[in-house]
Design a protein around this motif. Structure first.
Motif, PDB file in Angstrom:
ATOM      1  N   THR A 207      78.965  14.878   7.920  1.00 43.81           N
ATOM      2  CA  THR A 207      77.867  14.603   7.000  1.00 43.81           C
ATOM      3  C   THR A 207      78.237  13.453   6.069  1.00 43.81           C
ATOM      4  O   THR A 207      79.420  13.166   5.858  1.00 43.81           O
ATOM      5  N   GLY A 208      77.221  12.803   5.549  1.00 45.64           N
ATOM      6  CA  GLY A 208      77.450  11.734   4.591  1.00 45.64           C
ATOM      7  C   GLY A 208      77.546  10.371   5.234  1.00 45.64           C
ATOM      8  O   GLY A 208      77.627  10.233   6.466  1.00 45.64           O
ATOM      9  N   ASP A 210      79.932   8.262   5.528  1.00 42.58           N
ATOM     10  CA  ASP A 210      81.179   7.893   6.193  1.00 42.58           C
ATOM     11  C   ASP A 210      81.386   8.623   7.519  1.00 42.58           C
ATOM     12  O   ASP A 210      82.376   8.374   8.214  1.00 42.58           O
ATOM     13  N   GLY A 221      70.221  15.776   4.871  1.00 39.28           N
ATOM     14  CA  GLY A 221      70.895  14.523   4.556  1.00 39.28           C
ATOM     15  C   GLY A 221      71.431  13.862   5.807  1.00 39.28           C
ATOM     16  O   GLY A 221      71.028  14.183   6.927  1.00 39.28           O
TER      17      GLY A 221
END
Length: 240
Positions: A207-208, A210, A221
């Motif tokens: 996740t995110g 990166d 997300g």
């Protein structure tokens, strides 16, 4: 129980039902009091493992779409029960179904429930994949498969990997138990990953901004996944 239009066209375009559904006293308040046309035929619900009390509800009460993927075979949707349905089961401790029955075969907790739905070009649920206790967080569609999964969190710590064959419509679900605080009753056809495979899962779903891998469609997300690695893990779990 109020009616309200969904922002998604396939839900909003459905005619509002006029008939009344009456179930036995063992069913939850939400179903006993609900007006509407059933969202799924009995035979289809039995095929898909959807409890009859949920299938009898109209789409506008059963389905709150979170993510949509439009494809040639229809629209693939990650869905949760609507707030109306969740609120109407408060007195039954979020339970829907045959309340004295076995979880999750006869009864579900709607607050912890999710589905992967395939809706056809007639705005009908062609296929439902119930995910009790593990509502999927992300989805990615390829020519051959639909991939999806639940990313464990503080409320529901266990994770899942799901692969649906777009030709046969057969779903393979691998449950990744959380190291702590996980564990409950799961559908009998789900595969529980071994400790070794569970450890591999951490490198396959990120996740995110990166996170590396293939970007997926998610309602929590940014989620990226390693599809080749997911195939290897699912195949290994099936063959264990």
């Amino acid at each position: 129980m109020r009616w309200f239009p969904s922002p998604y066209s396939w839900v909003a375009s459905l005619n509002r039902p006029k008939s009344r559904t009456t179930l036995s006293s063992t069913s939850s308040t939400a179903v006993r009091s609900c007006n509407g046309s059933a969202s799924q035929r009995k035979s289809d619900a039995e095929r898909d493992g959807v409890i009859p009390e949920l299938a009898l509800l109209p789409v506008s009460i059963r389905v709150e779409p979170l993510v949509e993927e439009n494809e040639d075979d229809g629209t693939w949707i990650l869905a949760r029960p609507t707030e109306d349905l969740i609120n109407s089961t408060i007195e039954d401790e979020c339970k829907l179904g045959d309340l004295p029955g076995t979880y999750p075969v006869d009864v579900i907790c709607v607050r912890e429930y999710g589905e992967i739905l395939l809706v056809d070009d007639q705005d009908q649920i062609a296929r439902a994949n119930p995910m009790p206790g593990a509502p999927p967080s992300w989805i990615h569609v390829t020519d051959a498969f639909v991939y999806a999964g639940k990313i464990g969190d503080g409320a529901l710590p266990d994770s899942t990997l799901i692969r649906i064959d777009r030709v046969t419509q057969i779903a393979t679900v691998v449950l990744i138990p959380a190291p702590k605080d996980g564990g409950q009753a799961w559908p009998g056809d789900w595969i529980i990953a071994s400790d070794d495979l569970a450890a591999e899962y951490q490198s396959l779903v990120g996740t995110g901004p990166d996170a590396r891998g293939t970007s997926s469609n998610s309602w929590i997300g940014m989620v990226s996944v390693d599809l080749d690695g997911i195939d290897r893990l699912i195949d290994a779990a099936v063959n264990e």
